[in-house]
Each structure stands twice: as C-alpha cells, then as structure tokens.
Write a protein that holds these residues in place. Sequence first.
Motif, PDB file in Angstrom:
ATOM      1  N   ALA A 105       1.253  -0.958   0.220  1.00 53.76           N
ATOM      2  CA  ALA A 105      -0.130  -0.110  -0.407  1.00 53.76           C
ATOM      3  C   ALA A 105       1.254   1.194  -0.030  1.00 53.76           C
ATOM      4  CB  ALA A 105      -0.912  -0.083   1.409  1.00 53.76           C
ATOM      5  N   LEU A 106       1.915   1.592   0.750  1.00 57.89           N
ATOM      6  CA  LEU A 106       2.612   2.568   0.698  1.00 57.89           C
ATOM      7  C   LEU A 106       3.341   2.638  -0.600  1.00 57.89           C
ATOM      8  CD1 LEU A 106       4.053   4.614   2.623  1.00 57.89           C
ATOM      9  CD2 LEU A 106       5.683   2.901   2.868  1.00 57.89           C
ATOM     10  N   ARG A 107       4.068   2.080  -1.147  1.00 62.26           N
ATOM     11  CA  ARG A 107       4.892   1.611  -2.535  1.00 62.26           C
ATOM     12  C   ARG A 107       3.473   2.053  -3.070  1.00 62.26           C
ATOM     13  NH1 ARG A 107       9.111   3.657  -4.777  1.00 62.26           N
ATOM     14  NH2 ARG A 107       9.040   2.073  -6.934  1.00 62.26           N
ATOM     15  N   ILE A 108       2.513   1.918  -3.274  1.00 62.57           N
ATOM     16  CA  ILE A 108       1.331   1.928  -4.407  1.00 62.57           C
ATOM     17  C   ILE A 108       1.407   3.760  -4.253  1.00 62.57           C
ATOM     18  CG2 ILE A 108      -0.889   1.697  -5.136  1.00 62.57           C
ATOM     19  CD1 ILE A 108      -0.188  -1.259  -5.131  1.00 62.57           C
ATOM     20  N   GLU A 109       0.716   3.831  -3.447  1.00 65.67           N
ATOM     21  CA  GLU A 109       0.402   5.290  -2.517  1.00 65.67           C
ATOM     22  C   GLU A 109       1.940   6.061  -3.421  1.00 65.67           C
ATOM     23  OE1 GLU A 109      -0.762   8.761  -1.598  1.00 65.67           O
ATOM     24  OE2 GLU A 109      -1.901   7.099  -1.714  1.00 65.67           O
ATOM     25  N   GLN A 110       3.545   5.890  -3.208  1.00 65.31           N
ATOM     26  CA  GLN A 110       4.404   6.664  -3.157  1.00 65.31           C
ATOM     27  C   GLN A 110       3.888   7.163  -5.412  1.00 65.31           C
ATOM     28  OE1 GLN A 110       7.464   4.431  -1.629  1.00 65.31           O
ATOM     29  NE2 GLN A 110       7.385   5.475  -0.324  1.00 65.31           N
ATOM     30  N   ILE A 111       3.738   5.094  -5.614  1.00 70.74           N
ATOM     31  CA  ILE A 111       3.919   6.003  -7.058  1.00 70.74           C
ATOM     32  C   ILE A 111       2.967   6.029  -7.925  1.00 70.74           C
ATOM     33  CG2 ILE A 111       3.393   3.855  -9.726  1.00 70.74           C
ATOM     34  CD1 ILE A 111       5.332   1.727  -7.728  1.00 70.74           C
ATOM     35  N   THR A 112       1.320   5.834  -7.239  1.00 70.27           N
ATOM     36  CA  THR A 112       0.631   6.639  -7.569  1.00 70.27           C
ATOM     37  C   THR A 112      -0.136   7.906  -7.745  1.00 70.27           C
ATOM     38  OG1 THR A 112      -0.913   5.179  -6.506  1.00 70.27           O
ATOM     39  CG2 THR A 112      -0.307   4.462  -8.171  1.00 70.27           C
ATOM     40  N   SER A 113       1.207   8.452  -6.424  1.00 64.92           N
ATOM     41  CA  SER A 113       0.128   9.624  -5.941  1.00 64.92           C
ATOM     42  C   SER A 113       0.599  10.703  -6.936  1.00 64.92           C
ATOM     43  CB  SER A 113       1.170  10.062  -4.417  1.00 64.92           C
ATOM     44  OG  SER A 113       2.050  10.097  -5.232  1.00 64.92           O
ATOM     45  N   PHE A 114       1.145  11.277  -8.125  1.00 70.14           N
ATOM     46  CA  PHE A 114       1.056  11.688  -9.391  1.00 70.14           C
ATOM     47  C   PHE A 114       0.091  11.805 -10.363  1.00 70.14           C
ATOM     48  CE2 PHE A 114       5.697  10.482  -7.754  1.00 70.14           C
ATOM     49  CZ  PHE A 114       5.902  12.041  -6.833  1.00 70.14           C
ATOM     50  N   THR A 115      -1.114  10.727 -10.407  1.00 69.53           N
ATOM     51  CA  THR A 115      -1.319   9.771 -11.453  1.00 69.53           C
ATOM     52  C   THR A 115      -2.919   9.856 -11.002  1.00 69.53           C
ATOM     53  OG1 THR A 115      -0.850   8.184 -12.012  1.00 69.53           O
ATOM     54  CG2 THR A 115       0.402   9.903 -13.091  1.00 69.53           C
ATOM     55  N   LYS A 116      -3.713  10.506 -11.480  1.00 66.84           N
ATOM     56  CA  LYS A 116      -5.233   9.894 -11.874  1.00 66.84           C
ATOM     57  C   LYS A 116      -5.462   9.413 -13.005  1.00 66.84           C
ATOM     58  CE  LYS A 116      -6.866  12.603  -7.977  1.00 66.84           C
ATOM     59  NZ  LYS A 116      -7.136  12.203  -6.587  1.00 66.84           N
ATOM     60  N   ARG A 117      -6.604   8.244 -12.640  1.00 67.78           N
ATOM     61  CA  ARG A 117      -6.663   7.199 -13.684  1.00 67.78           C
ATOM     62  C   ARG A 117      -8.122   7.118 -13.736  1.00 67.78           C
ATOM     63  NH1 ARG A 117      -5.426   6.264 -18.551  1.00 67.78           N
ATOM     64  NH2 ARG A 117      -2.714   6.414 -17.964  1.00 67.78           N
ATOM     65  N   THR A 118      -9.201   7.329 -14.927  1.00 71.92           N
ATOM     66  CA  THR A 118     -10.452   7.277 -15.383  1.00 71.92           C
ATOM     67  C   THR A 118     -10.545   5.834 -16.073  1.00 71.92           C
ATOM     68  OG1 THR A 118     -11.023   9.354 -14.993  1.00 71.92           O
ATOM     69  CG2 THR A 118     -12.356   8.133 -15.982  1.00 71.92           C
ATOM     70  N   ILE A 119     -11.303   5.075 -15.800  1.00 72.25           N
ATOM     71  CA  ILE A 119     -11.585   3.932 -16.309  1.00 72.25           C
ATOM     72  C   ILE A 119     -13.302   3.396 -15.884  1.00 72.25           C
ATOM     73  CG2 ILE A 119     -11.166   1.542 -15.837  1.00 72.25           C
ATOM     74  CD1 ILE A 119      -8.600   1.815 -14.499  1.00 72.25           C
ATOM     75  N   GLY A 120     -14.510   3.178 -16.950  1.00 74.29           N
ATOM     76  CA  GLY A 120     -15.136   3.304 -16.663  1.00 74.29           C
ATOM     77  C   GLY A 120     -16.328   4.516 -16.062  1.00 74.29           C
TER      78      GLY A 120
END
Length: 175
Positions: A105-120
Amino acid sequence: MSMLEYNGYFGTVDFSAADRVFYGKIFGINDVVTFEGTTVEELESSFRSQVDDYLQTCKEIGKEPEKMFKGVFNVRIKPELHKKAVFEAGALGQTLNEFVEKSIALRIEQITSFTKRTIGGRTYPGGFDFVVEEPLDVYKPAGKKPADSKRALATSTAKHKAVATKKPAARHKKK
C-alpha cells in the motif's frame, strides 16, 4: 491503457486500423472472453453482453466465475528477503500478511500519488502512466550481469558527462 468496467469486471480496449474495429478482452481472468465493436457504443455494449454471457455460462456449467482481485496471491521472493520481512513484521508487532499489505500500500501510494486514471467513468487514484525510479541494480540489459550493467551505465554516464563538459578547442587567428 484504456479500460472498461462492468459488474466488477474490467475489459481492455484496443483498435485495429486494418480491420477498423475496436476490440478487447476481459482483463485479469484465465478464461478468454473477447468483445468488439466498430463504434465506442458497440464496443461497450459488446463488453457488457460478454460479461453477462460469461457469468451465465459459468452458472450453467456449475463453475465459479473468476474474479480478478480476490485479495489472495502468491509471491515468490528470495529467502533472505523473506527472512528480513518476517523479522521486520515481528519487530512491528504485525503478521507477515499485515506487513506485506502495508508495504505494498505504501509503495503504490508513492508511485501513484502523481496520477489519476478514469476507468469506466470512475476516477481511481494512480493509474498506468507513471515512471518508477528503481535502484541501479535492477537495470539488467539482456545477457548482462547486474554488475556489468552498473559498470556499463556508469561508463556511459561518465562519457556523456565528459562530452557535455568538454570545452571547445581554441581557435587560432590568422595573422
């Protein structure tokens, strides 16, 4: 990567210029379920229809439909890293599962805190478009050992810096 979502399932979206058709498959399951359409509306309709058909077929044959995210997965790591994780978890008063879950969870937060993705139609934190800065030892070109890769990268970097900082030769004036 574009994705569709329906009834808890995700579908990939691709386009074939040669056939002039959008196509995809249900993502994250072992069964192969594909769909296609010549318009976005046809593609979405085909995706929803195929998900419904997949669920109905599973019901008819008495098979449990696959879900891509069950919350359980196997991870193969080096024994030394496994040992360190167990000791760290114990020192923190956590089970190994809790430690791994919080670490991911911590690593994903570090990686993805810069982007957002819209799916469906839904916006999710993070996404597929991100750059991960990894330690140098994971740079492993095909056929080379990590140590060779480090040396090659360091040599390449040193050469690049030398070229970039090289002063132009002095020009001689004619008398």
